[in-house]
Design a protein around this motif. Structure first.
Motif, PDB file in Angstrom:
ATOM      1  N   GLY A 100       0.826  -1.214   0.000  1.00  0.00           N
ATOM      2  CA  GLY A 100       0.000   0.000   0.000  1.00  0.00           C
ATOM      3  C   GLY A 100       0.850   1.250   0.000  1.00  0.00           C
ATOM      4  N   SER A 104       0.919   4.046  -3.015  1.00  0.00           N
ATOM      5  CA  SER A 104       0.601   5.464  -2.779  1.00  0.00           C
ATOM      6  C   SER A 104       1.725   6.347  -3.308  1.00  0.00           C
ATOM      7  N   TYR A 110      -6.224   4.303  -5.845  1.00  0.00           N
ATOM      8  CA  TYR A 110      -6.613   3.406  -4.764  1.00  0.00           C
ATOM      9  C   TYR A 110      -7.648   2.382  -5.236  1.00  0.00           C
ATOM     10  N   TYR A 137      -1.457   2.676   2.396  1.00  0.00           N
ATOM     11  CA  TYR A 137      -1.766   3.664   1.362  1.00  0.00           C
ATOM     12  C   TYR A 137      -2.112   5.031   1.946  1.00  0.00           C
TER      13      TYR A 137
END
Length: 164
Positions: A100, A104, A110, A137
């Motif tokens: 995650g 990011s 997402y 994330y």
């Protein structure tokens, strides 16, 4: 685009992480090559996966010194793992937290990431893996995680995620 090495010990989700990351990148419109190097992985030995992402990728293997990002699943010293394990209820989800974070930083959408996880992960683990991915994330305030890549410790790096 980045050359990413994911390293760990057999059973830590290195191969799964590489497969999911590769598919997220492909679903985001990039060419991807994934290569797995298994040592004695079935006996708790080292496992390494190379994920090469770009407009056009010719080789799945990343040359020595050419990695942009190292994800070390075995060294999870810099993350509040107890909190993540408590929320996801499964220690096997730590690799998704790291994934995650990488997604990011690479600015993958997402929703695309979540849809890919749903397709790639066994049904029994999907909910737990999505919770863990979300923790990597987003930051604690719900914003896309834009923190530092590496967590220095001592003379070198003992980190979970290092920008090489």
């Amino acid at each position: 685009m980045p050359n990413i090495i994911i390293a760990g010990i057999g059973g830590q989700g290195v191969v799964t992480s590489a497969r999911v990351l590769g598919n997220i990148a492909m679903n985001s419109g990039f060419d991807v090559k994934v290569s797995e190097i298994h040592g004695m992985s079935q006996r708790g030995g080292n496992v390494e996966a190379h994920v090469t992402i770009g407009e056009k990728v010719y080789s799945p293997v990343i040359e020595k010194g050419k990695a942009d990002i190292l994800i070390d699943v075995n060294n999870i010293l810099s993350i509040d793992t107890d909190e993540i394990i408590r929320k996801s209820q499964d220690r096997r989800c730590i690799n998704m937290v790291l994934l995650g974070r990488v997604c990011s930083q690479l600015e993958y959408e997402y929703d695309c990431c979540i849809e890919t996880i749903k397709k790639e992960i066994k049904k029994d683990y999907i909910d737990k893996f999505i919770i863990a991915f979300k923790h990597g994330y987003f930051d604690v305030d719900g914003n896309i995680n834009e923190g530092a890549w590496a967590y220095p410790e001592g003379d070198g790096y003992s980190s979970t995620l290092t920008r090489v």
